[in-house]
Scaffold this motif. Structure first.
Motif, mmCIF file in Angstrom:
data_model
loop_
_atom_site.group_PDB
_atom_site.id
_atom_site.type_symbol
_atom_site.label_atom_id
_atom_site.label_comp_id
_atom_site.label_asym_id
_atom_site.label_seq_id
_atom_site.Cartn_x
_atom_site.Cartn_y
_atom_site.Cartn_z
ATOM 1 N N GLY A 94 -0.767 -109.265 -73.898
ATOM 2 C CA GLY A 94 0.465 -109.638 -74.573
ATOM 3 C C GLY A 94 1.717 -109.523 -73.733
ATOM 4 O O GLY A 94 2.820 -109.413 -74.279
ATOM 5 N N TYR A 95 1.568 -109.549 -72.390
ATOM 6 C CA TYR A 95 2.724 -109.463 -71.499
ATOM 7 C C TYR A 95 2.866 -110.760 -70.706
ATOM 8 O O TYR A 95 1.900 -111.233 -70.092
ATOM 9 N N ILE A 96 4.072 -111.314 -70.731
ATOM 10 C CA ILE A 96 4.371 -112.523 -69.951
ATOM 11 C C ILE A 96 5.127 -112.080 -68.708
ATOM 12 O O ILE A 96 6.265 -111.606 -68.794
ATOM 13 N N LEU A 97 4.506 -112.212 -67.538
ATOM 14 C CA LEU A 97 5.043 -111.691 -66.296
ATOM 15 C C LEU A 97 6.297 -112.442 -65.869
ATOM 16 O O LEU A 97 6.390 -113.667 -65.995
ATOM 17 N N GLY A 98 7.278 -111.697 -65.351
ATOM 18 C CA GLY A 98 8.538 -112.277 -64.887
ATOM 19 C C GLY A 98 8.726 -112.112 -63.395
ATOM 20 O O GLY A 98 7.771 -112.220 -62.625
ATOM 21 N N ILE A 99 9.942 -111.789 -62.985
ATOM 22 C CA ILE A 99 10.269 -111.711 -61.566
ATOM 23 C C ILE A 99 9.895 -110.344 -60.982
ATOM 24 O O ILE A 99 9.679 -109.381 -61.701
ATOM 25 N N SER A 100 9.818 -110.297 -59.641
ATOM 26 C CA SER A 100 9.541 -109.050 -58.942
ATOM 27 C C SER A 100 10.836 -108.246 -58.804
ATOM 28 O O SER A 100 11.884 -108.779 -58.436
ATOM 29 N N LEU A 101 10.773 -106.941 -59.114
ATOM 30 C CA LEU A 101 11.940 -106.068 -59.041
ATOM 31 C C LEU A 101 11.925 -105.205 -57.785
ATOM 32 O O LEU A 101 12.938 -105.031 -57.132
ATOM 33 N N ARG A 102 10.775 -104.636 -57.457
ATOM 34 C CA ARG A 102 10.593 -103.829 -56.248
ATOM 35 C C ARG A 102 9.191 -104.057 -55.729
ATOM 36 O O ARG A 102 8.271 -104.337 -56.493
ATOM 37 N N TYR A 121 1.719 -100.519 -51.406
ATOM 38 C CA TYR A 121 0.598 -100.398 -52.338
ATOM 39 C C TYR A 121 1.038 -100.412 -53.798
ATOM 40 O O TYR A 121 0.220 -100.207 -54.696
ATOM 41 N N ALA A 122 2.325 -100.622 -54.065
ATOM 42 C CA ALA A 122 2.820 -100.674 -55.444
ATOM 43 C C ALA A 122 3.962 -101.670 -55.543
ATOM 44 O O ALA A 122 4.678 -101.910 -54.568
ATOM 45 N N LYS A 123 4.097 -102.246 -56.714
ATOM 46 C CA LYS A 123 5.196 -103.181 -56.974
ATOM 47 C C LYS A 123 5.635 -103.029 -58.423
ATOM 48 O O LYS A 123 4.865 -102.560 -59.279
ATOM 49 N N VAL A 124 6.865 -103.420 -58.689
ATOM 50 C CA VAL A 124 7.396 -103.381 -60.053
ATOM 51 C C VAL A 124 7.872 -104.777 -60.417
ATOM 52 O O VAL A 124 8.641 -105.387 -59.668
ATOM 53 N N LYS A 125 7.399 -105.274 -61.547
ATOM 54 C CA LYS A 125 7.770 -106.601 -62.013
ATOM 55 C C LYS A 125 8.322 -106.521 -63.430
ATOM 56 O O LYS A 125 7.977 -105.614 -64.201
ATOM 57 N N SER A 126 9.171 -107.464 -63.761
ATOM 58 C CA SER A 126 9.653 -107.566 -65.135
ATOM 59 C C SER A 126 8.656 -108.377 -65.948
ATOM 60 O O SER A 126 7.870 -109.159 -65.405
ATOM 61 N N ALA A 127 8.677 -108.181 -67.262
ATOM 62 C CA ALA A 127 7.780 -108.927 -68.146
ATOM 63 C C ALA A 127 8.347 -108.894 -69.556
ATOM 64 O O ALA A 127 9.233 -108.088 -69.866
ATOM 65 N N TYR A 128 7.816 -109.764 -70.398
ATOM 66 C CA TYR A 128 8.191 -109.755 -71.815
ATOM 67 C C TYR A 128 6.983 -109.312 -72.623
ATOM 68 O O TYR A 128 5.867 -109.824 -72.447
ATOM 69 N N SER A 129 7.183 -108.335 -73.495
ATOM 70 C CA SER A 129 6.111 -107.836 -74.348
ATOM 71 C C SER A 129 6.146 -108.551 -75.688
ATOM 72 O O SER A 129 7.125 -108.423 -76.437
ATOM 73 N N GLU A 130 5.107 -109.297 -75.984
ATOM 74 C CA GLU A 130 5.042 -109.994 -77.265
ATOM 75 C C GLU A 130 4.860 -109.019 -78.413
ATOM 76 O O GLU A 130 5.284 -109.291 -79.539
ATOM 77 N N ARG A 131 4.260 -107.855 -78.140
ATOM 78 C CA ARG A 131 4.059 -106.856 -79.189
ATOM 79 C C ARG A 131 5.350 -106.111 -79.493
ATOM 80 O O ARG A 131 5.727 -105.922 -80.643
ATOM 81 N N LEU A 132 6.055 -105.668 -78.438
ATOM 82 C CA LEU A 132 7.286 -104.901 -78.614
ATOM 83 C C LEU A 132 8.511 -105.790 -78.850
ATOM 84 O O LEU A 132 9.548 -105.312 -79.287
ATOM 85 N N ILE A 170 10.395 -107.104 -76.569
ATOM 86 C CA ILE A 170 11.459 -106.735 -75.626
ATOM 87 C C ILE A 170 10.985 -107.007 -74.200
ATOM 88 O O ILE A 170 9.787 -107.183 -73.945
ATOM 89 N N ASN A 171 11.947 -107.033 -73.276
ATOM 90 C CA ASN A 171 11.612 -107.101 -71.867
ATOM 91 C C ASN A 171 11.230 -105.712 -71.372
ATOM 92 O O ASN A 171 11.835 -104.707 -71.782
ATOM 93 N N VAL A 172 10.248 -105.633 -70.502
ATOM 94 C CA VAL A 172 9.780 -104.363 -69.971
ATOM 95 C C VAL A 172 9.641 -104.474 -68.454
ATOM 96 O O VAL A 172 9.747 -105.556 -67.880
ATOM 97 N N ALA A 173 9.419 -103.329 -67.825
ATOM 98 C CA ALA A 173 9.094 -103.279 -66.399
ATOM 99 C C ALA A 173 7.645 -102.834 -66.270
ATOM 100 O O ALA A 173 7.198 -101.947 -67.007
ATOM 101 N N ILE A 174 6.911 -103.434 -65.349
ATOM 102 C CA ILE A 174 5.504 -103.085 -65.151
ATOM 103 C C ILE A 174 5.307 -102.649 -63.705
ATOM 104 O O ILE A 174 5.540 -103.413 -62.769
ATOM 105 N N LYS A 175 4.898 -101.401 -63.538
ATOM 106 C CA LYS A 175 4.577 -100.871 -62.216
ATOM 107 C C LYS A 175 3.089 -101.067 -61.976
ATOM 108 O O LYS A 175 2.263 -100.612 -62.774
ATOM 109 N N ILE A 176 2.759 -101.752 -60.884
ATOM 110 C CA ILE A 176 1.366 -102.068 -60.568
ATOM 111 C C ILE A 176 0.993 -101.337 -59.283
ATOM 112 O O ILE A 176 1.600 -101.548 -58.237
ATOM 113 N N ILE A 177 0.008 -100.454 -59.371
ATOM 114 C CA ILE A 177 -0.435 -99.665 -58.230
ATOM 115 C C ILE A 177 -1.833 -100.104 -57.829
ATOM 116 O O ILE A 177 -2.735 -100.197 -58.677
#
Length: 366
Positions: A11-19, A23-34, A36-43
């Motif tokens: 339920g997350y629609i991935l957006g732009i890269s923030l950092r 071995y890790a990155k942070v991207k913005s996304a939209y949560s269809e459940r919440l 709201i826009n969220v940040a997703i840290k991917i390790i």
């Protein structure tokens, strides 16, 4: 499976890269459940160093299950895929970080700095009351929400402190963080009191807030350490500050760990009160005489680069395990996710009710 597909199924629609790191990155996304826009840290476990996977990552995930404060970035969900990717779904700091804000807007007026620093101090008191230390407090790790309220983020170097038989916090031997925000005892590589380390970093942050410059030039660590140990804090003449503000900074940037303020003393300082009372003349004369003797210390401007100087990591004894207590619904949910990742949740303690960071802070989390 591609990360876009993995997130879309949840339920997350991935957006732009923030950092982005090695071995890790942070991207913005939209949560269809919440909704709201969220940040997703991917390790990526396959690229991460062993020391990070064995020590720092488990600590960070445990700490994230405990924290629940409106001035700290909220964690919504944690999960891992069979490909070895860990996803941490977090609250988004929609207005960026404090350092970038100061670069654009310049030094903050004292009233604005007071509000933001009060929010930051409440967040750190909340952590310290739980025996949690951050150990990497800096302007880059302070995010701003839609209303420009402070949100503390990045608990990668955080830990739950252990106590000895007498009830005293054990000293830390992991020398981590950014050199520009590091206390002199950390720069010297000696065991340190982690909560007192956080206080020094708070002093650097408040100085940057109100002066728009760094209090010390970290391009020469040896010279910087000498100035710190001499308790030299030079305030730029072009930026008039109240005596109360200078006094608070001066007492946080205290090289003697036994005299450095504690978080409760910071919150009770006259500068942070709605109606500040003037300092006694004796205190003012003593502090100002020290300031006048520090003209040789030239502040360093906030450059376009972010402080990246990291301190060498050294081996540290693991904290003692603490008995598990009753968990609230949010903690149970995240703790179950940690268990699925193979990480023990014995450190997880019951979280207190969400504490507002100020009367002006909105209840809704961004």
């Amino acid at each position: 499976m591609d990360k876009d597909v993995v997130l879309r199924r949840r339920g997350y629609i991935l957006g732009i890269s923030l950092r982005e790191g090695s071995y890790a990155k942070v991207k913005s996304a939209y949560s269809e459940r919440l909704k709201i826009n969220v940040a997703i840290k991917i390790i990526d476990r396959k690229r991460a160093p062993a020391d990070f996977l064995e020590k720092f990552l488990p600590r960070e995930l445990r700490v994230l299950t405990i924290l629940n404060h409106s001035c700290i970035i909220k964690t919504y969900e944690i999960f891992e895929t069979v490909q070895g990717k860990i996803y941490i779904i977090m609250e988004l700091g929609s207005q960026g970080d404090l350092l970038d804000f100061i670069k654009v807007q310049g030094a903050l007026q004292e009233d604005d700095a007071r509000k933001k620093f009060h929010q930051l101090s409440l967040a750190i008191k909340y952590c310290h009351d739980l025996d949690i230390v951050h150990r990497d407090l800096k302007c880059e790790n302070l995010l701003l929400d839609n209303d420009f309220n402070i949100k503390v983020s990045d608990f990668g170097f955080s830990k739950c402190c252990s106590r000895d038989q007498s009830g005293q916090l054990t000293l830390s031997r992991t020398f981590c963080g950014s050199a520009a925000y590091a206390a002199p005892e950390v720069l010297q590589g000696i065991p340190y009191q982690p909560k007192v380390y956080d206080i020094w970093s708070l002093g650097v942050i408040l100085y940057i807030m109100v002066c728009g410059t760094m209090p010390y030039d970290d391009s020469n660590i040896k010279r910087m350490l000498r100035l710190q140990k001499e308790h030299r804090v030079n305030f730029p003449r072009y930026k008039p500050l109240t005596r109360e503000c200078k006094d608070l900074i001066y007492r946080m940037l205290q090289p003697d760990v036994n005299q450095r303020l504690h978080i409760d003393q910071i919150l009770s300082h006259c500068w942070l009160q709605p109606k500040t009372q003037g300092l006694s003349s004796a205190v003012t004369d003593e502090v100002e005489s020290s300031w006048r003797a520090e003209a040789s210390c030239t502040p360093k401007p906030c450059s376009d680069r972010k402080s990246t100087a990291k301190l060498e990591l050294q081996k540290e004894a693991p904290p003692k395990e603490q008995p598990e207590t009753n968990l609230d619904e949010h903690t149970v949910q995240v703790a179950m996710q940690l268990e699925a990742l193979g990480i023990s949740n014995q450190k997880v303690a019951k979280k207190p009710e969400r504490t507002p960071c100020s009367k002006q802070s909105p209840e809704k989390q961004t």
